[in-house]
Design a protein around this motif. Structure first.
Motif, PDB file in Angstrom:
ATOM      1  N   TYR A 207       0.837  -1.194   0.000  1.00  0.00           N
ATOM      2  CA  TYR A 207       0.000   0.000   0.000  1.00  0.00           C
ATOM      3  C   TYR A 207       0.869   1.241   0.000  1.00  0.00           C
ATOM      4  N   VAL A 211       0.974   4.156  -2.932  1.00  0.00           N
ATOM      5  CA  VAL A 211       0.720   5.554  -2.624  1.00  0.00           C
ATOM      6  C   VAL A 211       1.930   6.412  -2.977  1.00  0.00           C
ATOM      7  N   ALA A 214       1.758   6.912  -6.552  1.00  0.00           N
ATOM      8  CA  ALA A 214       0.737   7.916  -6.862  1.00  0.00           C
ATOM      9  C   ALA A 214       1.280   9.319  -6.627  1.00  0.00           C
TER      10      ALA A 214
ATOM     11  N   LYS C 242      -3.790   2.935 -13.077  1.00  0.00           N
ATOM     12  CA  LYS C 242      -5.147   3.288 -12.632  1.00  0.00           C
ATOM     13  C   LYS C 242      -5.863   2.039 -12.149  1.00  0.00           C
ATOM     14  N   THR C 245      -4.566   1.029  -8.867  1.00  0.00           N
ATOM     15  CA  THR C 245      -5.155   1.941  -7.901  1.00  0.00           C
ATOM     16  C   THR C 245      -6.578   1.507  -7.570  1.00  0.00           C
ATOM     17  N   LEU C 249      -7.960   0.494  -4.038  1.00  0.00           N
ATOM     18  CA  LEU C 249      -9.077   1.265  -3.503  1.00  0.00           C
ATOM     19  C   LEU C 249     -10.207   0.351  -3.064  1.00  0.00           C
ATOM     20  N   GLY C 261     -13.823  -0.576  -7.168  1.00  0.00           N
ATOM     21  CA  GLY C 261     -12.731   0.388  -7.264  1.00  0.00           C
ATOM     22  C   GLY C 261     -12.598   0.912  -8.684  1.00  0.00           C
ATOM     23  N   ILE C 265     -12.910   4.780  -9.728  1.00  0.00           N
ATOM     24  CA  ILE C 265     -11.831   5.528 -10.383  1.00  0.00           C
ATOM     25  C   ILE C 265     -12.345   6.119 -11.695  1.00  0.00           C
ATOM     26  N   PHE C 286      -5.607   9.759  -7.949  1.00  0.00           N
ATOM     27  CA  PHE C 286      -4.563   9.316  -7.019  1.00  0.00           C
ATOM     28  C   PHE C 286      -4.769   9.903  -5.623  1.00  0.00           C
ATOM     29  N   LEU C 289      -7.280   7.957  -3.832  1.00  0.00           N
ATOM     30  CA  LEU C 289      -6.661   6.697  -3.375  1.00  0.00           C
ATOM     31  C   LEU C 289      -5.913   6.921  -2.072  1.00  0.00           C
ATOM     32  N   LEU C 293      -6.902   5.288   1.537  1.00  0.00           N
ATOM     33  CA  LEU C 293      -5.987   4.372   2.225  1.00  0.00           C
ATOM     34  C   LEU C 293      -5.587   4.885   3.595  1.00  0.00           C
ATOM     35  N   GLY C 299      -8.616  -0.690   2.142  1.00  0.00           N
ATOM     36  CA  GLY C 299      -9.493  -0.477   0.995  1.00  0.00           C
ATOM     37  C   GLY C 299     -10.963  -0.544   1.389  1.00  0.00           C
TER      38      GLY C 299
END
Lengths: 454, 452, 309
Positions: A207, A211, A214, C242, C245, C249, C261, C265, C286, C289, C293, C299
């Motif tokens: 995770y 991140v 991202a 994506k 992600t 998510l 998710g 998105i 992002f 996300l 988190l 998630g």
């Protein structure tokens, strides 16, 4: 009972046949066919020759490997590659004479190049600078990933922040030169490291990785779109070159060459840049090595080994992670400002995810936590990749259309996969203790943890 | 206040009036409750740990011992309750109350500070309240050397000495001195646990018993006031266990560190503990010194997972008790002299009305068609079925109709407080009562109907 | 209102594509706990195979009946992309099974670079445009805004994408919950060694997981091709990130989570582009996300992790 030798040959042929079949299937749409834009839409062309050639090559190579390498009685690992790896593993990790020898070699390198390759001196020194930049980035990321065990896939964000901080500071404020902007850029990057790190550092393993990835992308997208401030895709140009105590590397009156009474040469600036990045890298290394022996560095490694045990010993894990993140970011920022001054130009294109991936690959391929591993991996990856640019002779074989640069990243990706499969723990996988009671013993890689969630 | 606390405090008083854990507790766990979703892991648990004493927390698997540890050391936030850690002598009741009202985490006084552990995050508990712990599944820094492990434990003083790394980077003499002292302390403890020869080996390389001792040494390097050990003797051979005893005695005597330990090895527990707290299903069932706990019938029952009275009936159970708790215990539990009937004693208590809640109404005799087999409810054995029949409870419907107060009363009466709620007797009874045509007579051994 | 509904439809369409890719990520993560970075590029491979197959059918063999063409393209690209997925697992991940966590991540990144550049070299770096094949749609309702009339339309393309996604999702849920293969997968997820002891062929199960993920990615690739009409060798990267992600998510390891998710998105991206700025749509996705988190570390639909002490 059949003859085992016959069996072996039969098995090898069957295996090679399967491999060839697989290539036929996989390659059909990519090697045998090609779509191209043609007048009136897309046109399909066929390249049966290429397809059959690939199948034949794979069949032949696989068969040869099966017969000569894989099925031999001696294990594969006894080849020259494994011997090299063992030799590398025996290298003391950046201690004693190896340290000094490597430093001496690094100092002598530009003069060596100037003496023996005067025709390509600029190219080679440039390549050395590039490699050293990645060494420095690798060492910076090594603090975060190798020591503290935090998987950071967005390290390039701090590289970018350093570069843009330097670019903006030096273009907006006349009086700020390279040597004043450098620490500011590093501090700004560290500051951003703390800001970004604070909310996300309690996330675990993958995770955290996603991140940070991202965040790397967010920074890049912002740099790309904030025209007024960053110039958008055009970037920022006209970044001043570093000066040698106020002396510019320019032709004529008051320049470096003029002051010292030597004939002007453009190579002086490159040699100077080389020494700047060498000093920066050495500082990074020394600070990292010192930090490893301090309580904070031991806390990082302990955090990588077992976070819960750390907390039971009264270690504030959030702060400890943040310092690792911030110090890693700071070195990224230094490297970024060096990048800006070397190029004289920054744009978001230089800070894509692939850069993060390359830096991480250097750290992991070198062996997590190993300083000398980063150097070796940088030379192999970056040096090797640049060497591919020089494969011009191949076009004599494959015809004038063949452009080796196209294959650079292809081979780079392939090398990443192969090296990792060959040595999953990296080239130098053992750990050196940070404190010794009586006798120094290296710690095998199988005991060292790799951070959270593995 | 609930039933078990009353029982515990009276029992403790009878066994050792004026014990250290009452007059001078270093740690007080008060009304601790921990819920995980619907599961109640600890229910209203209170006990004290005496200063300078070795206190053992024992109980069958799943009794919630490690959860108590995790609450004390801050790895879990308790749902309810207060955990007081005192560095100063005595109960300091006034200060504790003030602190509780103030909302602060701790208060420093010249006598020694007082901490409310339930308000502090885990690392602060280790750092300020000086509670160190070990783990059931050893948690060493496997890739670091033995010596490094002990230096990591001295992180906070060393950070201070290195002026938060700045002084360390500059290699100031103050830091060098502090580091030399830290190594000295590590060496001292390595000599104590006889690991000095392995100081430069990675911790993961040590054999199991050595790892256990190293973990204790590492915890001691934090200079704790209270040392919490989670099953330190697990997996040790008898000789290593004896070594461990000696080490714990040494820690207590020479360093005056109080020790709280979870342990299954009764040899270790009985020999070194000054004070034993017994948990079962998240509640305290006994609290006192070794002699008191050893002879407590509810402990024996909980340990063997049977109803108390069955111990008398079954010789094989009796031999188990002898094995588990020592011969003396078995004698005192009255195994060989079944004259003492705990059930009757409890029933007598019931008459005096010392159970909380309300006594359920009973029938004088089963209805037409005969009594239901109450042992079909999970958690009711023949003995308890008999006791229920004694109350005039013959049918599932009767149990199904119990209110909370009645459940509490019966729990206390059967001396299985908490367990009735946990196993949901009432719900089970409802289900059985509602099941039409189900064989209510069950196994048909008729025992349930006999009563006492 | 009309604008909102139109954006909702667009968002769901885009989200379906992300969701289909995200399932591949989430299944692989669930079973071997690694981020299969090359999965986005498998999606890109799928799109290229679909394009080539489409051209073979229409311009070489001269098929004209679109539904049959699309069905054949779908099946062929699923089969061939699966072969790619299988090969990637076999070459780059299986030798590293049981190795430490970062090794397969690095080979995955290497694989991603390799696949991208393989396609770039073999098919050229220029984009491949395909004219829209499925025209028209259903007009849901019309409305007026201050800027003029607005028509809310559900195009046939969008309809096909959403319906296909729903059908595939349902099929996959059944597959995972009801079949022996699904049971083997769930067993491997829980404890690979124990599953092997009980006779589950772990290697084959993991291979099949990659194959299924690749097949779904191929579907997503075909949809992407038809919806946007432009592909190049680089589409896999951003779509992959994506989709990953999206998987995180939704709670990684959870199939419905991946779909949810993906939809979220897609919606975030479309609404952000619709109401704010197109440039920052990735930043929005992002950021959401990161925020999710931070407050919900496992998630939306993931099982919360209890820290074992």
């Amino acid at each position: 009972m059949a003859n085992p030798a016959n069996n072996r040959v039969a098995d090898s042929v069957r295996d090679a046949f399967i491999a060839a079949l697989l290539v036929a299937v996989l390659g059909f749409f990519f090697l045998a066919l090609r779509t191209d834009i043609a007048p009136g839409g897309l046109a399909l062309s066929t390249r049966w020759g290429l397809w059959f050639a690939s199948i034949a090559i794979v069949f032949g190579v696989r068969l040869a490997l099966n017969l000569l390498v894989f099925n031999r009685d001696t294990p594969v690992g006894s080849g020259a590659g494994a011997g090299l790896a063992r030799a590398a593993a025996r290298l003391p990790d950046m201690s004693g004479w190896v340290n000094w020898a490597m430093l001496a070699a690094a100092v002598a390198l530009p003069f060596f190049i100037m003496t023996f390759f005067p025709g390509q001196q600029r190219q080679y020194i440039d390549l050395s600078i590039l490699i050293l930049t990645y060494v420095m980035l690798g060492w910076g990321l090594n603090i975060v990933v190798g020591l503290a065990g935090l998987l950071d896939l967005g390290y390039v964000a701090f590289y970018a922040l350093g570069a843009y901080s330097f670019a903006l500071l030096s273009t907006h404020f006349e009086f700020i030169g390279f040597w004043t902007a450098l620490p500011l850029a590093g501090i700004l990057a560290a500051f951003w490291g703390v800001i970004l790190g604070f909310p996300v550092l309690r996330l675990r393993g993958d995770y955290l990785a996603i991140v940070t990835l991202a965040f790397g992308e967010i920074i890049r997208v912002v740099l790309l779109n904030w025209y007024e401030f960053t110039g958008g895709p055009n970037g920022i140009s006209g970044i001043p070159k570093p000066t040698f105590f106020g002396l510019e590397f320019a032709r004529g009156e008051g320049g470096f060459a003029d002051y010292f009474g030597i004939p002007f040469s453009t190579i002086h600036r490159f040699v100077y840049l080389y020494f700047i990045i060498l000093i920066l890298a050495v500082v990074t290394h020394l600070v990292t090595m010192r930090l490893r022996r301090l309580p904070i560095g031991r806390a990082w490694e302990a955090l990588r080994e077992d976070e819960i045990a750390c907390r039971s010993l009264g270690i504030n894990t959030t702060n400890t992670k943040l310092t690792a993140f911030a110090i890693g970011a700071m070195f990224g920022g230094f490297a970024g400002s060096f990048f800006a001054t070397r190029q004289g130009f920054v744009s978001p294109e230089s800070f894509t995810f692939i850069e993060s991936a390359i830096i991480l690959a250097i750290v992991v391929l070198g062996g997590l936590g190993s300083q000398v591993g980063v150097v070796i991996a940088s030379i192999i990856m970056i040096g090797g990749m640049e060497m591919l640019r020089n494969l011009g002779f191949l076009s004599q074989i494959f015809g004038p259309d063949f452009d080796p640069v196209q294959y650079r990243m292809l081979i780079f990706g392939l090398a990443m996969v192969l090296i990792m499969v060959w040595k999953p723990r990296g080239l130098i996988a053992s750990r050196e203790p940070s404190v010794i009671y009586k006798q120094k013993k290296r710690i095998g890689a199988d005991m060292v943890a790799q951070g959270e969630g593995h | 206040m609930s039933a078990q606390v009353v029982t515990a405090e009276t029992s403790a008083a009878t066994s050792a009036t004026g014990a250290t854990w009452h007059s001078d507790p270093i740690l007080s766990v008060e009304h601790l409750t921990m819920r995980f979703g619907g599961l109640i892991a600890i229910n209203d648990l209170s006990f004290n740990v005496g200063r300078g004493e070795i206190t053992a927390l024992i109980g069958p698997n799943g009794a919630g011992k490690t959860t108590v540890f995790n609450c004390v050391t801050g790895f879990y936030k308790p749902t309810e309750g207060r955990i007081v850690m005192r560095h100063g002598p005595g109960r300091q009741q006034e200060l504790v109350d003030q602190l509780t009202m103030s909302g602060a985490k701790w208060r420093t006084t010249p006598d020694g500070s007082v901490f409310l552990l339930e308000r502090m995050p885990d690392f602060e508990i280790a750092k300020h309240a000086r509670v160190a712990r070990t783990f059931q599944n050893i948690r060493l820094f496997g890739g670091m050397t033995v010596l490094e492990n002990l230096l990591v434990a001295q992180h906070n003083p060393l950070m201070l000495a290195s002026a938060f790394t700045v002084g360390g980077i500059l290699h100031l003499p103050g830091f060098r001195k502090a580091e030399a002292e830290a190594i000295d302390k590590a060496v001292y403890w390595l000599e104590r646990v006889r690991l000095i020869d392995r100081a430069d080996d990675p911790a993961a390389d040590l054999p199991y018993g050595d790892q256990r001792r190293l973990e204790i040494a590492r915890a001691m390097c934090t200079d704790p006031h209270l040392l919490c050990l989670d099953e330190p003797a697990a997996g040790l051979n008898p000789r290593e266990s004896a070594d461990l005893n000696a080490l714990l005695q040494f820690i207590r005597k020479e360093h005056r560190t109080s020790v709280l330990l979870i342990e299954h090895d009764m040899g270790v527990v009985m020999e070194i503990s000054d004070h034993i707290v017994v948990l079962d299903y998240g509640v305290k069932i006994s609290d006192g010194d070794a002699d008191f706990v050893r002879t407590d019938p509810s402990v024996i029952a909980a340990y063997l997972g049977v109803e108390e009275e069955e111990i008398e009936d079954k010789p094989e159970v009796a031999s188990l008790v002898v094995e588990a708790l020592g011969e003396e215990a078995a004698v005192e539990a009255g195994i060989e002299t079944p004259a003492v009937d705990v059930g009757e004693a409890v029933a007598a208590m019931a008459e005096t009305g010392s159970h909380p809640g309300a006594k359920p109404a009973g029938l004088d005799a089963p209805r037409a068609g005969g009594a239901d087999d109450l042992t079909r409810i999970k958690g009711i054995g023949p003995v308890n079925a008999g006791k229920l029949n004694g109350l005039g409870i013959w049918h599932f419907e009767q149990i199904a109709a119990w209110k909370d107060e009645e459940v509490a009363w019966v729990g206390s009466y059967l001396s299985f407080p908490g367990r009735i709620e946990r196993e949901d007797w009432v719900g089970q009874a409802r289900a059985l009562a509602a099941k039409p045509g189900a064989p209510r007579k069950g196994k048909g051994n008729g025992k349930a109907g006999e009563g006492r | 209102m009309e604008y909102f509904v139109q954006q909702l439809i667009n968002g769901l369409t885009l989200g379906s594509i992300y969701g289909l890719i995200a399932i591949g990520y989430t299944m692989v993560y669930g079973i071997i706990g690694m981020i299969n970075f090359a999965h986005g590029d498998i999606f890109m491979i799928g799109a290229f195979i679909a394009l080539a197959m489409f051209l073979i059918l229409t311009s070489v063999l001269g098929f004209a009946f679109l539904p049959v063409v699309l069905l054949i393209v779908l099946i062929v690209s699923m089969v061939f992309t699966s072969a790619w997925g299988w090969t990637v697992e076999r070459l780059a991940y299986r030798p590293l099974r049981g190795s430490f966590r970062l090794a397969p991540l690095i080979t995955a990144i290497g694989m991603s670079i390799l696949l991208q550049n393989f396609v770039r070299v073999s098919q050229g770096a220029r984009v491949k445009p395909l004219p829209p094949q499925i025209q028209g749609g259903v007009t849901l309702f019309e409305g007026n805004t201050e800027t003029g009339a607005i028509v809310v339309q559900l195009s046939y393309m969008q309809l096909i994408i959403i319906v296909t996604t729903v059908v595939l999702m349902a099929g996959f849920t059944l597959l995972i919950n009801k079949t022996a293969l699904g049971r083997a997968q769930r067993a491997c997820e829980q404890d690979r060694r124990m599953a092997a002891l009980l006779g589950v062929n772990v290697d084959r199960t993991i291979s099949l997981t990659f194959v299924m993920g690749a097949a779904l990615a191929a579907v997503a690739g075909l949809m992407f091709l038809l919806l946007y009409g432009v592909i190049d060798f680089y589409i896999g990267f951003l779509a992959g990130i994506k989709a990953f992600t999206a998987a995180v998510l939704g709670g990684i390891g959870s199939l419905p989570g991946a779909m949810l998710g993906g939809l979220l998105i897609g919606l975030i991206e479309v609404f952000w582009s619709g109401y704010f700025t197109v440039e920052y749509k990735d930043v929005a996705a992002f950021s959401i996300l990161a925020i999710v988190l931070i407050f919900l570390p496992s998630g939306l639909l993931g099982k919360p992790e209890v820290e074992k002490v």
